[in-house]
Scaffold this motif. Structure first.
Motif, PDB file in Angstrom:
ATOM      1  N   UNK A 100      40.627  31.609  16.281  1.00  0.00           N
ATOM      2  CA  UNK A 100      41.263  32.721  15.556  1.00  0.00           C
ATOM      3  C   UNK A 100      42.771  32.520  15.478  1.00  0.00           C
ATOM      4  N   UNK A 101      43.376  32.008  16.539  1.00  0.00           N
ATOM      5  CA  UNK A 101      44.822  31.753  16.502  1.00  0.00           C
ATOM      6  C   UNK A 101      45.177  30.623  15.528  1.00  0.00           C
ATOM      7  N   UNK A 102      44.271  29.666  15.350  1.00  0.00           N
ATOM      8  CA  UNK A 102      44.524  28.520  14.476  1.00  0.00           C
ATOM      9  C   UNK A 102      44.269  28.810  12.996  1.00  0.00           C
ATOM     10  N   UNK A 103      43.456  29.806  12.723  1.00  0.00           N
ATOM     11  CA  UNK A 103      43.061  30.144  11.344  1.00  0.00           C
ATOM     12  C   UNK A 103      43.477  31.586  11.064  1.00  0.00           C
ATOM     13  N   UNK A 104      44.574  31.796  10.351  1.00  0.00           N
ATOM     14  CA  UNK A 104      45.136  33.144  10.183  1.00  0.00           C
ATOM     15  C   UNK A 104      44.210  34.179   9.546  1.00  0.00           C
ATOM     16  N   UNK A 105      43.310  33.754   8.690  1.00  0.00           N
ATOM     17  CA  UNK A 105      42.370  34.684   8.057  1.00  0.00           C
ATOM     18  C   UNK A 105      41.018  34.456   8.728  1.00  0.00           C
ATOM     19  N   UNK A 106      40.590  35.379   9.591  1.00  0.00           N
ATOM     20  CA  UNK A 106      39.461  35.142  10.489  1.00  0.00           C
ATOM     21  C   UNK A 106      38.594  36.386  10.577  1.00  0.00           C
ATOM     22  N   UNK A 107      37.311  36.237  10.235  1.00  0.00           N
ATOM     23  CA  UNK A 107      36.398  37.369  10.269  1.00  0.00           C
ATOM     24  C   UNK A 107      35.093  36.961  10.950  1.00  0.00           C
ATOM     25  N   UNK A 108      34.554  37.867  11.779  1.00  0.00           N
ATOM     26  CA  UNK A 108      33.297  37.626  12.481  1.00  0.00           C
ATOM     27  C   UNK A 108      32.325  38.752  12.155  1.00  0.00           C
ATOM     28  N   UNK A 109      31.108  38.357  11.788  1.00  0.00           N
ATOM     29  CA  UNK A 109      29.997  39.312  11.652  1.00  0.00           C
ATOM     30  C   UNK A 109      28.941  38.865  12.650  1.00  0.00           C
ATOM     31  N   UNK A 110      28.546  39.781  13.506  1.00  0.00           N
ATOM     32  CA  UNK A 110      27.561  39.425  14.516  1.00  0.00           C
ATOM     33  C   UNK A 110      26.618  40.600  14.739  1.00  0.00           C
ATOM     34  N   UNK A 111      25.400  40.272  15.066  1.00  0.00           N
ATOM     35  CA  UNK A 111      24.401  41.304  15.339  1.00  0.00           C
ATOM     36  C   UNK A 111      23.520  40.814  16.476  1.00  0.00           C
ATOM     37  N   UNK A 112      23.244  41.705  17.418  1.00  0.00           N
ATOM     38  CA  UNK A 112      22.379  41.336  18.520  1.00  0.00           C
ATOM     39  C   UNK A 112      21.040  40.858  17.969  1.00  0.00           C
ATOM     40  N   UNK A 113      20.643  39.677  18.352  1.00  0.00           N
ATOM     41  CA  UNK A 113      19.426  39.000  17.889  1.00  0.00           C
ATOM     42  C   UNK A 113      19.431  38.754  16.382  1.00  0.00           C
ATOM     43  N   UNK A 114      20.616  38.833  15.756  1.00  0.00           N
ATOM     44  CA  UNK A 114      20.688  38.639  14.315  1.00  0.00           C
ATOM     45  C   UNK A 114      21.601  37.513  13.896  1.00  0.00           C
ATOM     46  N   UNK A 115      22.141  36.800  14.861  1.00  0.00           N
ATOM     47  CA  UNK A 115      23.019  35.688  14.534  1.00  0.00           C
ATOM     48  C   UNK A 115      24.460  36.106  14.328  1.00  0.00           C
TER      49      UNK A 115
END
Length: 126
Positions: A100-115
């Protein structure tokens, strides 16, 4: 990405894409390092995944977008996962936060047991 060899091939492909996008040597290293960390996380924590590499060209801007997707258990505590030193595996716990520090535009989508899907973009500095 299901093996150490895949991780090596990924690093080479990302390096080639950073050259195509005309990144400086320092920024090439930043992007390759972020890609390696994100891919290794998918490999270690989810048993593998996919990485899409996109060279971006918008009028006067050039950049690179990485989309890393896995079908693993998801990240149960995203805030903790960004904290240096936090780990649920064998690593040092710097991967996600470091990327995240190396890539200024950073987004995470996560879901339990959903990847998890991470989309990280860096633009060439003017």
């Amino acid at each position: 990405m299901n093996s150490e060899e895949d991780l090596v091939r990924l690093r080479h492909a990302v390096r080639a894409a950073t050259l195509q996008a005309e990144f400086s040597l320092v920024d090439q290293t930043r992007v390759v390092t972020a890609a390696s960390e994100l891919a290794r996380n998918a490999f270690v924590h989810a048993g593998g995944g996919t990485v899409a590499i996109e060279v971006l060209r918008h009028t006067d801007r050039r950049g690179l977008r990485l989309t890393v997707t896995d079908q693993g258990p998801g990240i149960s505590d995203l805030d903790a996962a960004f904290t240096d030193g936090y780990t649920t595996g064998p690593g040092l716990g710097h991967g996600l936060g470091g990327a995240r520090r190396l890539m200024p535009d950073f987004h995470v989508r996560t879901a339990e047991r959903g990847g998890t899907t991470v989309v990280a973009t860096r633009w060439v500095s003017p």
